[in-house]
Write a protein that holds these residues in place. Structure first.
Motif, short mmCIF file in Angstrom:
data_model
loop_
_atom_site.label_atom_id
_atom_site.label_comp_id
_atom_site.label_asym_id
_atom_site.label_seq_id
_atom_site.Cartn_x
_atom_site.Cartn_y
_atom_site.Cartn_z
N GLU A 54 0.83 -1.20 0.00
CA GLU A 54 0.00 0.00 0.00
C GLU A 54 0.87 1.25 0.00
N CYS A 55 0.22 2.40 -0.27
CA CYS A 55 0.95 3.67 -0.29
C CYS A 55 1.70 3.91 1.02
N ARG A 56 1.12 3.48 2.13
CA ARG A 56 1.76 3.72 3.43
C ARG A 56 3.17 3.15 3.48
N ARG B 192 -4.16 3.48 2.20
CA ARG B 192 -4.51 2.13 1.73
C ARG B 192 -4.58 2.06 0.21
N SER B 193 -4.24 3.15 -0.46
CA SER B 193 -4.24 3.13 -1.92
C SER B 193 -3.03 2.35 -2.42
N PHE B 194 -3.02 2.10 -3.73
CA PHE B 194 -1.89 1.35 -4.31
C PHE B 194 -1.75 1.76 -5.77
N CYS B 195 -0.61 1.49 -6.37
CA CYS B 195 -0.44 1.75 -7.81
C CYS B 195 0.77 0.98 -8.31
N SER B 196 0.96 1.04 -9.63
CA SER B 196 2.03 0.24 -10.24
C SER B 196 3.41 0.86 -10.04
N ASP B 197 3.45 2.11 -9.55
CA ASP B 197 4.74 2.77 -9.34
C ASP B 197 5.27 2.59 -7.92
N PHE B 198 4.68 1.65 -7.21
CA PHE B 198 5.08 1.42 -5.81
C PHE B 198 6.59 1.16 -5.70
N SER B 199 7.19 1.82 -4.73
CA SER B 199 8.61 1.63 -4.47
C SER B 199 8.78 1.57 -2.95
N PRO B 200 9.25 0.49 -2.41
CA PRO B 200 9.23 0.32 -0.95
C PRO B 200 10.08 1.35 -0.19
N ALA B 201 9.51 1.82 0.91
CA ALA B 201 10.26 2.69 1.82
C ALA B 201 11.11 1.82 2.72
#
Lengths: 71, 463
Positions: free
Chosen positions: A11-13, A59-68
């Motif tokens: 998730e975005c978080r 709780r959003s999400f997307c294909s550009d997710f990059s882990p913190a």
């Protein structure tokens, strides 16, 4: 690892483009503290996606997710 | 692509869950408010009172009277200041503020609050319309916009925290039976106005060519609870980053103007205190701004053309605004999140709306408000009206009301001290027009419902 943990991790978080700490948001949104605050329950844990310039739920999400980094 | 600013050192922020109990100001308002109520009751039950700590400036007409009051009570003010300072420092430190920033800021805020409170107690204050909420607002706006204050002082100007703490304390002065009696009408009236106002703002915004997410953000700001609703809906629907500041600017301009306008129009129309409070509750946008307007109108009660009591204005306002409007923000967010994800244009990001959002976004301080009301109503149920007025009011309810007034004055001053018009984002003509259309409809329908349809209900709102 359970399903919830897996979901939270994508998730975005958990994304390095996402910022939702309250003091950051109060600095980013001019006037927010005049009649409200970023520490209120109604905000839940929403934040700003710096990649897409959107204000959205953690709780959003997307294909550009990059882990913190892990806390 | 957007201007990307990546923070490689950013760490994951896990879901709040139980951590909300100490990371959200709503809960801190509950802990502080209920803590004060419990302490007040504990002292009362043991034959004592919190009255000594709840000192307020007395009515005065000459400088010598004023001097004598402070000479006799300076130790009480110092004690009260230290208690407020201690509890707020604990709360704000837990929220992430530095005590070294908050402490000097609160010293400044408390000293200024004493001055504002004292002005309001002058026997000529009503003659010159020196209502404490308005004086606080004007002084705060002048200091922040004309003279300028260092940014770090903002640490102590927590508008929302003070108003939530004040509303929890207000619960202790509002009989639970009155909430049960007046609550359904408040919910009905507020729902009618909220839905119509939202639809007007949304429809006008779409007709003016604005994005649906911005339209919804503006609509919620006008229909539910101002800036708080606007940012809640902006997050729920995934609005553009610039949408929230546009809504914030628009709400602030309207809300601040309404603080000054609504009480005096209500006075001009000779509205009884309860009716005026209900109208303000229906037509103001943010809790803090509305309390300022309602308290101003309450202070006008009993003078000249305003029948009723100050409490009637505050109680009617709170029932409409808090019980009728604020508590539904989670439902608005959930419904709009569903519509945004299933009906509107897709964005780069996705999400699955969850019914649990209704609870996540629930303004938790309302729980404290209801619990405080329930507690005091329960423990004083055995008193006759005569005994209640003779014993409970001066020793228990009165001092809590005085502390509530302090919390609200901190809030009113903080509104002015944090509203820097020059720093607000540019709202743009179309968003401002859309919001204004809804605001005007809101004021008219709110007046019809408060002063005509439900007038008898609000006029007779008596604890």
């Amino acid at each position: 690892m359970d399903e919830l943990k897996l979901r939270v991790q994508s998730e975005c978080r958990s994304c390095r483009h996402f910022r939702n700490d309250a003091q950051y948001l109060e600095a980013a949104f001019a006037g927010l503290t005049s009649l409200s605050s970023a520490f209120g329950s109604v905000r839940s844990d929403d934040g700003i996606c710096l990649r897409h310039d959107r204000y959205l739920s953690a709780r959003s999400f997307c294909s550009d997710f990059s882990p913190a980094a892990a806390s | 692509m957007a201007n990307v600013e990546v923070h490689p050192d950013r760490v994951i922020s896990p879901p709040l869950r139980w951590r909300e109990l100490w990371l959200k100001e709503d809960w801190w308002a509950i802990w502080l408010g209920l803590g004060i109520v419990a302490l007040a009751y504990g002292l009362f039950a043991n034959g004592s009172s919190i009255h000594w700590l709840a000192v307020t400036p007395a009515k005065w007409s000459t400088w010598s009277q004023l001097g004598a009051h402070f000479a006799a009570n300076y130790d009480r003010y110092i004690a009260q200041f230290l208690v407020w300072l201690a509890v707020f420092t604990v709360a704000l430190t837990a929220l992430g503020y530095k005590a070294r920033d908050f402490v000097p800021s609160f010293v400044f805020l408390y000293a200024l609050s004493v001055v504002i409170f004292t002005i309001g107690q002058w026997d000529k204050a009503n003659t010159y319309d020196l209502e404490p909420p308005l004086v606080a607002l004007v002084v705060g706006l002048a200091l922040s916009n004309v003279f300028g204050l260092p940014r770090w002082l903002d640490a102590g100007f927590r508008v929302e925290f003070y108003v939530k703490t004040g509303i929890v304390l207000l619960g202790a002065t509002l009989p639970f039976t009155l909430i049960l009696w007046a609550g359904p009408t408040a919910i009905l009236q507020a729902s009618i106005v909220s839905i119509i106002t939202f639809l007007v703002i949304y429809w006008v915004a779409i007709k003016l060519g604005l994005d649906k997410r911005l339209a919804a953000t503006l609509g919620a700001g006008g229909a539910v609870c101002g800036v708080s609703a606007a940012i809640a809906i902006a997050g729920a629907v995934g609005a553009k980053k610039e949408d929230a500041p546009i809504a914030i600017t628009t709400v602030i301009i309207w809300a601040v103007a309404m603080i000054f306008v609504l009480p005096f129009i209500a006075e001009y129309l000779h509205l009884p205190a309860g009716v005026g409070g209900a109208w303000i509750g229906t037509s103001e946008f943010a809790d803090a701004a509305g309390i300022a307007a309602a308290q101003t109108y309450g202070n006008l009660a009993g003078h000249g053309d305003v029948a009723g009591t100050g409490d009637q204005a505050i109680f009617a306002y709170t029932l409409i605004k808090v019980v009728g409007r604020d508590v539904w923000i989670g439902i608005w967010a959930f419904v709009l999140a569903i519509i945004a994800t299933t009906q509107w244009d897709r964005t780069e990001t996705g999400r699955k709306p969850e019914a649990a959002e209704i609870w996540w976004r629930f303004p938790k301080f309302v729980i404290g408000f209801l619990l405080a009301s329930l507690l005091i109503t329960a423990v004083t149920a055995g008193y006759s009206l005569a005994d209640f007025n003779k014993t409970v009011v001066p020793s228990l309810v009165g001092p809590i009301k005085d502390l509530r007034t302090w919390a609200f004055i901190f809030c009113f001053l903080s509104i002015g001290l944090t509203t820097r018009f020059g720093e607000l984002a540019s709202a743009g003509k179309r968003p401002f027009l859309a919001f204004s259309a809804g605001a005007i409809v809101n004021v008219i329908i709110g007046f019809i419902l408060s002063a005509i349809v439900f007038a008898a209900h609000w006029e007779n709102l008596t604890p």
